[in-house]
Design a protein around this motif. Structure first.
Motif, PDB file in Angstrom:
ATOM      1  N   VAL A   2       5.197   1.682   3.560  1.00 39.07           N
ATOM      2  CA  VAL A   2       4.570   1.606   2.227  1.00 39.07           C
ATOM      3  C   VAL A   2       3.604   0.419   2.165  1.00 39.07           C
ATOM      4  O   VAL A   2       2.485   0.533   1.650  1.00 39.07           O
ATOM      5  N   GLY A   3       4.025  -0.718   2.746  1.00 40.18           N
ATOM      6  CA  GLY A   3       3.160  -1.907   2.761  1.00 40.18           C
ATOM      7  C   GLY A   3       1.875  -1.622   3.536  1.00 40.18           C
ATOM      8  O   GLY A   3       0.782  -2.008   3.114  1.00 40.18           O
ATOM      9  N   THR A   4       2.007  -0.895   4.652  1.00 41.24           N
ATOM     10  CA  THR A   4       0.824  -0.611   5.469  1.00 41.24           C
ATOM     11  C   THR A   4      -0.152   0.284   4.706  1.00 41.24           C
ATOM     12  O   THR A   4      -1.358   0.015   4.685  1.00 41.24           O
ATOM     13  N   VAL A   5       0.374   1.341   4.050  1.00 44.90           N
ATOM     14  CA  VAL A   5      -0.566   2.229   3.340  1.00 44.90           C
ATOM     15  C   VAL A   5      -1.097   1.601   2.054  1.00 44.90           C
ATOM     16  O   VAL A   5      -2.036   2.100   1.451  1.00 44.90           O
ATOM     17  N   SER A   6      -0.484   0.486   1.637  1.00 44.27           N
ATOM     18  CA  SER A   6      -0.975  -0.187   0.436  1.00 44.27           C
ATOM     19  C   SER A   6      -2.011  -1.260   0.763  1.00 44.27           C
ATOM     20  O   SER A   6      -2.616  -1.821  -0.144  1.00 44.27           O
ATOM     21  N   GLY A   7      -2.167  -1.564   2.043  1.00 41.07           N
ATOM     22  CA  GLY A   7      -3.209  -2.520   2.445  1.00 41.07           C
ATOM     23  C   GLY A   7      -4.570  -1.947   2.063  1.00 41.07           C
ATOM     24  O   GLY A   7      -4.731  -0.722   2.015  1.00 41.07           O
ATOM     25  N   ARG A   8      -5.524  -2.820   1.805  1.00 39.51           N
ATOM     26  CA  ARG A   8      -6.826  -2.363   1.303  1.00 39.51           C
ATOM     27  C   ARG A   8      -7.472  -1.302   2.195  1.00 39.51           C
ATOM     28  O   ARG A   8      -8.031  -0.330   1.733  1.00 39.51           O
ATOM     29  N   PHE A   9      -7.368  -1.527   3.530  1.00 42.72           N
ATOM     30  CA  PHE A   9      -8.054  -0.638   4.471  1.00 42.72           C
ATOM     31  C   PHE A   9      -7.550   0.799   4.305  1.00 42.72           C
ATOM     32  O   PHE A   9      -8.323   1.735   4.121  1.00 42.72           O
ATOM     33  N   ALA A  10      -6.187   0.944   4.343  1.00 43.09           N
ATOM     34  CA  ALA A  10      -5.617   2.290   4.249  1.00 43.09           C
ATOM     35  C   ALA A  10      -5.777   2.846   2.837  1.00 43.09           C
ATOM     36  O   ALA A  10      -6.080   4.029   2.646  1.00 43.09           O
ATOM     37  N   ARG A  66      -8.821   4.712   1.977  1.00 41.64           N
ATOM     38  CA  ARG A  66      -9.047   5.972   2.679  1.00 41.64           C
ATOM     39  C   ARG A  66      -8.097   7.080   2.258  1.00 41.64           C
ATOM     40  O   ARG A  66      -8.245   8.218   2.676  1.00 41.64           O
ATOM     41  N   LEU A  67      -7.122   6.740   1.446  1.00 41.01           N
ATOM     42  CA  LEU A  67      -6.135   7.755   1.050  1.00 41.01           C
ATOM     43  C   LEU A  67      -6.404   8.232  -0.367  1.00 41.01           C
ATOM     44  O   LEU A  67      -6.783   7.445  -1.233  1.00 41.01           O
ATOM     45  N   ALA A  68      -6.182   9.547  -0.612  1.00 33.82           N
ATOM     46  CA  ALA A  68      -6.264  10.048  -1.990  1.00 33.82           C
ATOM     47  C   ALA A  68      -5.159   9.379  -2.789  1.00 33.82           C
ATOM     48  O   ALA A  68      -4.094   9.068  -2.237  1.00 33.82           O
ATOM     49  N   TYR A  69      -5.415   9.174  -4.073  1.00 33.50           N
ATOM     50  CA  TYR A  69      -4.428   8.501  -4.916  1.00 33.50           C
ATOM     51  C   TYR A  69      -3.071   9.211  -4.826  1.00 33.50           C
ATOM     52  O   TYR A  69      -2.028   8.585  -4.677  1.00 33.50           O
ATOM     53  N   GLU A  70      -3.104  10.557  -4.893  1.00 33.90           N
ATOM     54  CA  GLU A  70      -1.848  11.314  -4.913  1.00 33.90           C
ATOM     55  C   GLU A  70      -1.065  11.130  -3.612  1.00 33.90           C
ATOM     56  O   GLU A  70       0.155  11.012  -3.621  1.00 33.90           O
ATOM     57  N   THR A  71      -1.782  11.093  -2.464  1.00 38.06           N
ATOM     58  CA  THR A  71      -1.104  10.919  -1.167  1.00 38.06           C
ATOM     59  C   THR A  71      -0.441   9.540  -1.131  1.00 38.06           C
ATOM     60  O   THR A  71       0.725   9.397  -0.755  1.00 38.06           O
ATOM     61  N   ILE A  86       3.655   8.688  -0.923  1.00 34.92           N
ATOM     62  CA  ILE A  86       4.282   7.826   0.102  1.00 34.92           C
ATOM     63  C   ILE A  86       4.992   6.650  -0.589  1.00 34.92           C
ATOM     64  O   ILE A  86       6.092   6.255  -0.217  1.00 34.92           O
ATOM     65  N   HIS A  87       4.342   6.139  -1.607  1.00 32.30           N
ATOM     66  CA  HIS A  87       4.895   4.982  -2.320  1.00 32.30           C
ATOM     67  C   HIS A  87       6.261   5.301  -2.944  1.00 32.30           C
ATOM     68  O   HIS A  87       7.107   4.415  -3.088  1.00 32.30           O
ATOM     69  N   LEU A  88       6.471   6.555  -3.300  1.00 30.92           N
ATOM     70  CA  LEU A  88       7.744   6.932  -3.931  1.00 30.92           C
ATOM     71  C   LEU A  88       8.939   6.695  -3.000  1.00 30.92           C
ATOM     72  O   LEU A  88      10.071   6.567  -3.456  1.00 30.92           O
ATOM     73  N   TYR A  89       8.671   6.640  -1.674  1.00 33.47           N
ATOM     74  CA  TYR A  89       9.760   6.367  -0.724  1.00 33.47           C
ATOM     75  C   TYR A  89      10.366   4.983  -0.931  1.00 33.47           C
ATOM     76  O   TYR A  89      11.445   4.689  -0.450  1.00 33.47           O
ATOM     77  N   THR A  90       9.644   4.122  -1.663  1.00 34.71           N
ATOM     78  CA  THR A  90      10.208   2.793  -1.924  1.00 34.71           C
ATOM     79  C   THR A  90      11.533   2.919  -2.690  1.00 34.71           C
ATOM     80  O   THR A  90      12.426   2.105  -2.510  1.00 34.71           O
ATOM     81  N   TYR A  91      11.612   3.948  -3.550  1.00 34.88           N
ATOM     82  CA  TYR A  91      12.861   4.104  -4.317  1.00 34.88           C
ATOM     83  C   TYR A  91      14.032   4.395  -3.379  1.00 34.88           C
ATOM     84  O   TYR A  91      15.133   3.884  -3.567  1.00 34.88           O
TER      85      TYR A  91
END
Ligand SMILES: Cc1cc2nc3c(=O)[nH]c(=O)nc-3n(C[C@H](O)[C@H](O)[C@H](O)COP(=O)(O)OP(=O)(O)OC[C@H]3O[C@@H](n4cnc5c(N)ncnc54)[C@H](O)[C@@H]3O)c2cc1C
Length: 445
Positions: free
Chosen positions: A147-155, A158-163, A167-172
Motif C-alpha cells: 500500500v505504501g509503494t502504490v501511494s508513493g507519488r510515482f505510482a 500512474r494508477l486510476a483512483y479506483e485501482t 489496493i488501499h482497502l487491503y490496509t483494513y
C-alpha cells in the motif's frame, strides 16, 4: 432556487480548525505518554534491540489506530479540518507508520538473532513458524509495504483512483492482522488488566470511528433521504448541473461550500463515486451539483435519467462560513471552481466581492444566476477573462479590484496553478493566513 438563510454566526474565540487540530494532537500526545508508561511498567527485555523493537511496535500500533480516526470521516472533524487536510495528514503519517513498522520488524528480528545465534533471515522464518501471531504480522507488514509503494507519488500518478483505492482497502486487512498479532504476543498488551483494557478501548474507538463514519452514517443518511435525480441541465457543452431531491432534506446537515461523494446507481457507474461540490446552498428541498466533463465519470452525467437513484456520502469539507473571521469576504473562483463559490455567495453575510476568472465568456457557467444573486445581495461581481498569461489576478490587480482585501476573509477555489499564484499574491498583500480559505479539487496524491 430559494435559500434558507442561516443567521450570521458569531466568530469563535478559538478558531474551529485550531481547536480540532489541537484536540487531535493532544489526544495523540496523551496516548503516546500512556503507551510509553505501560511499556515501562511491563518491564524490559535483556536485549536492547528487542527493547527498541517492542517500543517501535507499540508506537506503530498507536499510529495505526490514529490513522483510522483520520480517515473515518467523522463529521465533527471533517467540518473543522476538511477532508483534504485530513487525507494529507493520513498520507504523511502513513509513511511514518511504514518506517516505524519496518523498524519494529528489523530490531526484533536482529534482537532475537543476536540471542539465538541464527542469521536474521532464518531467525525471522523461525519466529514466523514457532511464535503464534508472527506470521500474521509478517503478512500485515507486506500488505502495508504494498500500500505504501502504490501511494508513493510515482505510482499514485500512474494508477486510476479506483485501482489505488481498491489496493488501499487491503490496509483494513493489515490492521486486523496486526491487531491479532498484538493480542497474541504483545507483552505490554497483557501486562495488566488496565493495559489490556486500554488497548481494547483504543482499538474499539479507532475501528468504531471508521465503521460509524464510513458505513453507518452514509447508509443511514441515504436510507433516510432516498435521493433521486430530479433534473439534468446542461450549462454549456462541457458543464452540466444535476439536481437531486429526496425526503426530509431539511434535516441533512449540509452547508454551502461542502461537497458529497456522489454515486449514481445505474448499471454502468454504481461502482464509481466522485467528489462534486454543491453549486447552490442547500434549501431543504433539493441539492445541486455542477460538473465539468473531464473523464468518463463526469462526461456521463449529462446522460443521467430523471429518477435515477443516488447514493451520496457526505456532506464533507471545511470550505464553509463556519471558518469566517471577518465581517466581509472576497471570493475568488477559477473555472469550475465557481461551484462552491456560487453556493457560498448565497449564504454569506456581510459585504462580498466575487472575482470569477475564466478563459472566455462562454466558460463562465452559472454567470446569469451569479449576477442576479450579486445584485440581490449588494455584492460586487468581476468577470476576468483571457488566457492564463499575463497573470490577470496579480498582486497589483487584486489590490486594485479590492482595496480592503487584507480586511476580508478570502475564499479561493480554482486550478492548481492559479491557486498557487493567488495564494502568493495574498501573502504579499498582507492577508493573514487565518483569513485565507481554499478548496482543492483533488483529495488524494
Ligand atoms: C472536494 C472536491 C470538490 C470537487 N468539486 C467539483 C465541482 O463542483 N465541479 C467539478 O466539475 N469538479 C469538481 N471536483 C473535481 C471532480 O471530482 C473530478 O473532476 C471528477 O471526479 C473527475 O472524474 P471523472 O471520472 O470524470 O474523470 P477521470 O479523469 O476519469 O477521473 C479522475 C479520477 O478522479 C476520481 N475520483 C473519484 N473520487 C475521487 C476522490 N475521492 N478523490 C480523488 N479522485 C477521485 C475518479 O473516479 C477518477 O479516477 C471536485 C473535486 C474535489 C476533490
Amino acid at each position: 432556487m430559494t435559500t434558507v438563510q442561516s443567521p450570521a454566526a458569531p466568530v469563535a474565540a478559538i478558531r474551529p480548525k485550531v481547536m480540532a487540530r489541537t484536540g487531535l494532537y493532544a489526544v495523540l500526545a496523551a496516548n503516546v505518554a500512556v503507551v510509553t508508561y505501560f511499556f515501562v511498567q511491563a518491564g524490559f527485555a535483556s536485549n536492547a534491540l528487542i527493547v527498541i523493537g517492542r517500543l517501535a511496535g507499540l508506537y506503530a500500533a498507536l499510529l495505526m489506530a490514529f490513522q483510522l480516526v483520520l480517515v473515518a470521516r467523522l463529521p465533527w472533524f471533517d467540518r473543522r479540518i476538511g477532508m483534504d487536510r485530513l487525507t494529507l495528514w493520513h498520507r504523511r503519517l502513513g509513511f511514518s507508520l511504514l518506517w516505524t513498522l519496518l523498524a519494529h520488524a528489523v530490531f526484533i528480528t536482529f534482537g532475537y538473532a543476536d540471542s539465538s545465534g541464527l542469521d536474521p533471515v532464518n531467525q525471522l522464518v523461525d519466529l514466523a513458524e514457532t511464535v503464534e501471531g508472527v506470521l500474521r504480522a509478517v503478512v500485515a507488514l507486506a500488505l502495508i509495504i504494498v500500500v505504501g509503494t502504490v501511494s508513493g507519488r510515482f505510482a499514485r500518478r500512474r494508477l486510476a483512483y479506483e485501482t489505488w483505492h481498491f489496493i488501499h482497502l487491503y490496509t483494513y486487512l493489515a490492521v486486523v492482522l496486526a491487531f491479532s498479532h498484538q493480542v497474541a504476543v504483545g507483552t505490554t498488551f497483557v501486562a495488566s488488566p488496565t493495559a489490556t483494557g486500554y488497548w481494547w478501548t483504543l482499538w474499539t474507538v479507532a475501528l468504531g470511528s471508521v465503521v460509524v463514519g464510513r458505513l453507518v452514517l452514509p447508509l443511514w443518511r441515504n436510507w433516510r433521504h432516498q435521493l433521486r435525480v430530479s433534473a439534468v441541465v446542461p450549462e454549456n457543452d462541457n458543464v452540466v448541473s444535476v439536481y437531486v431531491t429526496g425526503r426530509d432534506l431539511d434535516r441533512l446537515p449540509a452547508r454551502a461550500g461542502q461537497f458529497f461523494l456522489w454515486r449514481f446507481l445505474t448499471r454502468g457507474r454504481w461502482w464509481q463515486a466522485n467528489p462534486w461540490s454543491l453549486s447552490a446552498a442547500p434549501d431543504g428541498r433539493s441539492l445541486r451539483l455542477t460538473a465539468k466533463a473531464l473523464g468518463d465519470g463526469s462526461a456521463g452525467l449529462r446522460h443521467l435519467e430523471v429518477g435515477t437513484r443516488v447514493f451520496a456520502e457526505g456532506p464533507y469539507g471545511a470550505f464553509t462560513t463556519m471558518h469566517r473571521t471577518r465581517p466581509d469576504a472576497l471570493l475568488i473562483a477559477g473555472g469550475v471552481g465557481i461551484t462552491p463559490m456560487r453556493a457560498l455567495l448565497e449564504e454569506l453575510h456581510g459585504h462580498a466581492v466575487l472575482i470569477y476568472r475564466v478563459a472566455t465568456d462562454q466558460d463562465a457557467v452559472l454567470y446569469d444566476e451569479l449576477r442576479e444573486l450579486a445584485h440581490a445581495k449588494g455584492a460586487e461581481l468581476y468577470l476576468v477573462t483571457g488566457p492564463a498569461q499575463p497573470d490577470r489576478l496579480s498582486k497589483g490587480e487584486l489590490a486594485r479590484l479590492v482595496p480592503d482585501i487584507a480586511d476580508r476573509d478570502v475564499y479561493l477555489c480554482g486550478p492548481p496553478g492559479m491557486t498557487r499564484a493567488v495564494l502568493n499574491s495574498l501573502r504579499e498583500l498582507g492577508v493573514p493566513k487565518a483569513q485565507i480559505h481554499h478548496e482543492r479539487f483533488s483529495l488524494a496524491g
